[in-house]
Each structure stands twice: as structure tokens, then as C-alpha cells.
Design an enzyme around this catalytic site. Sequence first.
Site, PDB file in Angstrom:
ATOM      1  NE  ARG A  48      -3.666  -4.678  -1.105  1.00 27.69           N
ATOM      2  CZ  ARG A  48      -4.255  -3.474  -1.042  1.00 27.69           C
ATOM      3  NH1 ARG A  48      -5.422  -3.345  -0.465  1.00 27.69           N
ATOM      4  NH2 ARG A  48      -3.642  -2.423  -1.532  1.00 27.69           N
ATOM      5  CE  LYS A 112       4.637  -4.610  -1.161  1.00 26.33           C
ATOM      6  NZ  LYS A 112       3.473  -4.256  -2.021  1.00 26.33           N
ATOM      7  NE  ARG A 244       1.530   3.434  -6.379  1.00 25.95           N
ATOM      8  CZ  ARG A 244       1.142   2.293  -5.797  1.00 25.95           C
ATOM      9  NH1 ARG A 244       0.920   2.254  -4.495  1.00 25.95           N
ATOM     10  NH2 ARG A 244       0.997   1.194  -6.508  1.00 25.95           N
TER      11      ARG A 244
END
Length: 246
Positions: A48, A112, A244
Amino acid sequence: SATGPARQVAIEIVDETGSTNADLLARAPGLAGPVLLVARSQTAGRGRAGRSWQSAPDASLTFSLAWKFDRALPQLVGLPLAAGVAIADALHACGVDARLKWPNDVLLDERKLAGILIETAAARDGIWAIIGIGINLALPPALAERIGATAAALPQLAAAPDDLLAALLNALARALTEFGDAGLAPFTQRWNALHAWAGQQVRVLDHGQVRQQGAAVGIDDSGRLLIDSADGRVAVLSGDVSLRRT
Ligand code: ATP
């Protein structure tokens, strides 16, 4: 699907390209139907807001699926969340306990494992969504160095890459059909059950500035993240914000 005839997806595999999303975006207006483009090696993967997705041959599964919706662009805001549910479900079927981080990441053990990037192109009679997915099959040192300590890879032998790809394509095609018919609502509960950070303290960052903070609740039917902040419950749009943990 009970909602209509299944669409035939054309499958294309290339040895190397810059970005499968860029390739399908360029072709989207002229596509006759859905296309799955798989790259064995992707040299300029996108994230992104101009961020990049790092990958390495044989260590990454990188592909994009072009799918047309008869909907207006604002109705597609929940699409990354529906795609996330499909990816997590396919991973679960392969024995991998994937979780979701709002708005567009798939986590394994808090790190991730996969990223989802959706880009769109207007068509005469709808909108082409290009759903780009990168999954770390492994993290060889050279790749891990480029990403940092925040990445996870699939456990070894979770599934052969081709079986995983087949499971992902089936789950995605089913989910995109359902999303096209009914929007995000059918996915909300499942997304919340897969939510990695439910109840945890989070900060919403907008260009580095903290925009909201509080306890992450989950998503609503339009895909906004609900947060219990000091000022009460707030709903955050994904836009270009990052989440976060505090
Ligand atoms: P954030 O986590 O800050 O919200 P994002 O969800 O917007 O970021 P994306 O745009 O989806 O992130 O992906 C790009 C980011 O993902 C990069 O900036 C980098 O931090 C991270 N990244 C890049 N390649 C990988 C990879 N192979 N595995 C895990 N993380 C990666």
C-alpha cells in the site's frame, strides 16, 4: 455456489515479472473474464501507499487475481477483509493457524505471513479489482534481511505450494462471488473470529501521526475497525492508515 454459475478463471504462470498487480491492472479493461496470474519470481512487488513487497524465487508465492464486480467503488472498501478471510480459511485447511490484522495483513504467530494489496480499474460496466497476494513460503537469510524481523513464513511441509495455491484460488473465488452478491456482512463475524489483535491496545498511524488509540474491538459490517478509546468507541476507515500494537 448457490448464488449463480461459477466463473471460469484463466490461469497464467510466468517465470518473472515486476508486479503481477501492475500487469493485470494494465490489462484489466480488456479482460474477457477472471485471470489468475502467478509469478515464480516478482522483482518489484507492491504494497500500500508505494511500499514494497519483498520476495525471492522459491521462497514466495506471489500472484494476483483479476475479478470484475458490478458495483461502485465505495462498495468495494471491505474487499481486502473478505479476501483476508478467504486466505486465512485456505491456510487453516492446510493446517496453518493464520490470523488477520486490520486492514490487509495475514499473521502467523504475530508476524506477517502474507500481504494483500487490492487495486482497481474502472470498466464500462463495473470495476475490475486486482487482488494481489504475497505469501512467504520460507525466509532465506537474504530475504529476511530485506524485510526485517516482522515477517513469518509457512511452517515447512504445511502444504505443497501448488496445493496451497489451489486451496487459495478456490477459497478466493468463493469469497469474491459471495462478496459480489452480499458485500462484507457475511464475512464480518468470521473476520472478527480470526482477528489477531482483539482486545489489544493499538495505535492507528496516519502518515506517522497517532490518529486514534485504544483497545481494538473488531470490524463492523462496512469494514471499519472499532476501537474503544478514551473518548468512547470510534470507527476507523482503512484509507492509508497503519495499525500498531502499543
Ligand atoms: P503496515 O503493516 O505498516 O500497515 P501495510 O499493511 O500497509 O503496512 P503493505 O503495504 O501490505 O503493508 O505491505 C508492505 C509492507 O510489508 C512493507 O513496508 C514491509 O514492512 C512489509 N513487507 C514487505 N515484504 C514482506 C514480506 N515478504 N513479508 C512480510 N512483510 C513484508
